[in-house]
Design an enzyme around this catalytic site. Sequence first.
Site, PDB file in Angstrom:
ATOM      1  N   GLN A 112       0.812  -1.226   0.000  1.00  0.00           N
ATOM      2  CA  GLN A 112       0.000   0.000   0.000  1.00  0.00           C
ATOM      3  C   GLN A 112       0.839   1.265   0.000  1.00  0.00           C
ATOM      4  OE1 GLN A 112      -3.187  -0.488   2.944  1.00  0.00           O
ATOM      5  NE2 GLN A 112      -4.374  -1.533   1.350  1.00  0.00           N
ATOM      6  N   MET A 475     -26.080  14.212 -21.590  1.00  0.00           N
ATOM      7  CA  MET A 475     -25.286  15.262 -22.230  1.00  0.00           C
ATOM      8  C   MET A 475     -24.455  14.697 -23.379  1.00  0.00           C
ATOM      9  SD  MET A 475     -24.758  18.342 -22.489  1.00  0.00           S
ATOM     10  CE  MET A 475     -25.013  19.448 -21.109  1.00  0.00           C
TER      11      MET A 475
END
Lengths: 561, 168
Positions: A112, A475
């Site tokens: 990580q 859109m």
Amino acid sequence: MKLKGAQILMKMLQEEGVDAIFGYPGGAVLDIYDALMDTDFKHILVRHEQGAVHAADGYARASGRVGVCLVTSGPGATNTVTGIASAYLDSIPIVIFTGQVPTHLIGNDAFQEVDIVGITRPCTKHNYLVKDVKDLARIVKEAFHLARSGRPGPVLVDLPKDIINATTTFKVPGEVRMRTYNPTYKPNIRQLQKIIDLIAKAKKPVIFSGGGVNLSKAHEELTKFARNAQIPVTGSLMGLGGFPGTDNLWLGMLGMHGTFRANMAITECDLLIGIGVRFDDRVTGKTDEFAPNAKIVQIDIDPTSIQKNVPVSVPVVGDCRISLSMLNDLLEKIDLSGIEEKRKQWLDQITEWKNTTPLAYKQGDTIKPQYVIETLYELTGGEAIITTEVGQNQMWAAQYYHFTEPGHFITSGGLGVMGFGLPAAIGAQVAAPGRTVVDIAGDGSIQMNIQELATAVQYGLPVKVAILNNGFLGMVRQWQELFYQRRYSSTKFEHTPDFVKLAEAYGATGLRATKPSEVKKVLKKGLETKGPVIMDFVVEQEESVYPMVPAGAPIKKMLLV
Amino acid sequence: MEEQRHLLSILVDNEPGVLSRITGLFSGRGYNIDSLSVAETVEPHVSRITMVTHGSPGILEQINKQLNKLINVIKVTDLTGTHYVLREMALIKVNAKTEHRAEILRITDIFRGQIVDVGTDHFTVKVTGDPEKISAVLNLLKPMGIREIARTGCIALPRENGNSNKNA
Ligand SMILES: Cc1ncc(C[n+]2csc(CCOP(=O)(O)OP(=O)(O)O)c2C)c(N)n1
Ligand SMILES: [Mg+2]
């Protein structure tokens, strides 16, 4: 006083007056979360780190204060990037704390580990990797200072696990002094005088107000200025709320989906006063034909915004509110008698544009999305905090809801992030517990951060979501209709969840309207219902947003209804 | 609009990541870096970056403002059109066959360079000067066969007295 890094962080957050933190824990920030247990901060556990950043963004806009996020290293950190980039483009003050692997593991591709400082360098105002616990207090102080001062923006602080665990003597750092950072708030008065002189000569002046006016809370100064000098005002998407949307001098929004009169006024004006705007391409269209007859004046706190996109005759570096208040003082020194008479022709022309070509749509058998927003405006008396998703829903919200104050229209303007509206509404609701907060959403966008409904339910945040459900990525469909011969490539949803049931599954209330006659009832019921509500408005599928200026065209070349 | 070449002297915090903020700004916004050199100044916390860049006047204005906006940038001086001294150094490894050795030495001498490494079939020539001078040396050495080049990029400082010629 000897304290651990995690405790110093808590002390500094208290120093900065933080009350709410939006976050998500993980291995690298266990110690910070442990220290959090001993404080009174309201910690809002979101359901995705992107939601945490948008919520902090919404909180910052609704409160005018710095929003705060806390996430773990690696995936926690990378999940914040979209939110950070959005806040950066909209100049929103937030501070993001990310966990990091212990310093001795940095660079080792540890579990990580990501170089979040490297990743966010181009989309933060500044960022820090804390390498010594002795620097922590000062860095936190600087981070808040940078986030809220000058042109605001997101600042990230990366906190390695060993630093958070290390102990040092804690002392509240003194006032921030950075020799490399010194924003100019007070403008040069001679430049302002030039503006006054231009106003005295101008026949067809227009004010163009942007996000900077909202960020510096210059709305009262702007209103006074515009009214005294009788100058009509238009705004960018980010500028809505900087000038009362109900005033006679208001022209409506400018640009790609701006009103006919705003775009015509810019095209014909002889003086354009840009305040807190960067003249982005969605506003200017083809720059050569943008305000072709005008002298352009630009006031902005960020020198890089000035003259970046259009040539400027009078550049002014300064805070919008301070500049406007000084302009108001200067204005009082000149003779403005007869100004109404002088402006009459220009304002009459604008009224004519408004009357011949108003914002309009045609009612039909199906629900028109514009009608939903008009009704929402009516029912809330224009008093709600409106957040939006992105797409047609966002443009209709901008066109049909009229804003009168900063912090009432919260939208991802610069980056245009679908999935912004719901978490932003949650943040706004945390900042303004007593207010009605409505996310005007699209059926596509809402699915990008729908998980935050659980957050709203958990914390009893009564946000209302009005989905303009057109079954399309509307859109994009609109562009395909207009510029790709209706070839609807991947814009129709073949499957959409049942939003009413989905709301119920989350423990919220779900309502639906399928006919125009049900709109008012559903909105009323939704607004009155306690707790979070999703209202699913099944609207006309192929409605388009007008006016529209095709990308790259001059703004006077509008496609109309 | 017409492109111009500018010489910038940038004082920055001497901290990890600062150079990357600067180069990231240039790559992210599509600005050009023609040459770049960085080293610590008399103040150990401060580094000087000397950079040659080019662009239209509008872009150059933005470069200056954007650099100033970076939190770690202390000062940006555009030296273009002012009085300054400018130098660049090049190391040139050139083939040195017996019949060419005298010629290489002569060229090096004319340009007040130095031979800093000698082998059975090569010389490494060091020259210092402005970029035009270095190009001139390179041109003259080219026929011998240049194997490798290393150039420092320009470094510059403003002159203290104004009685010297103005640089372009
Ligand atoms: C994260 C993200 N992905 C893609 C886009 C591109 N995009 C802009 S608007 C839009 C359609 C949005 O659909 P919907 O939420 O249903 O809103 P509508 O336009 O139909 O009102 C898309 C895909 C975007 N803005 N953001
Ligand atoms: Mg849709």
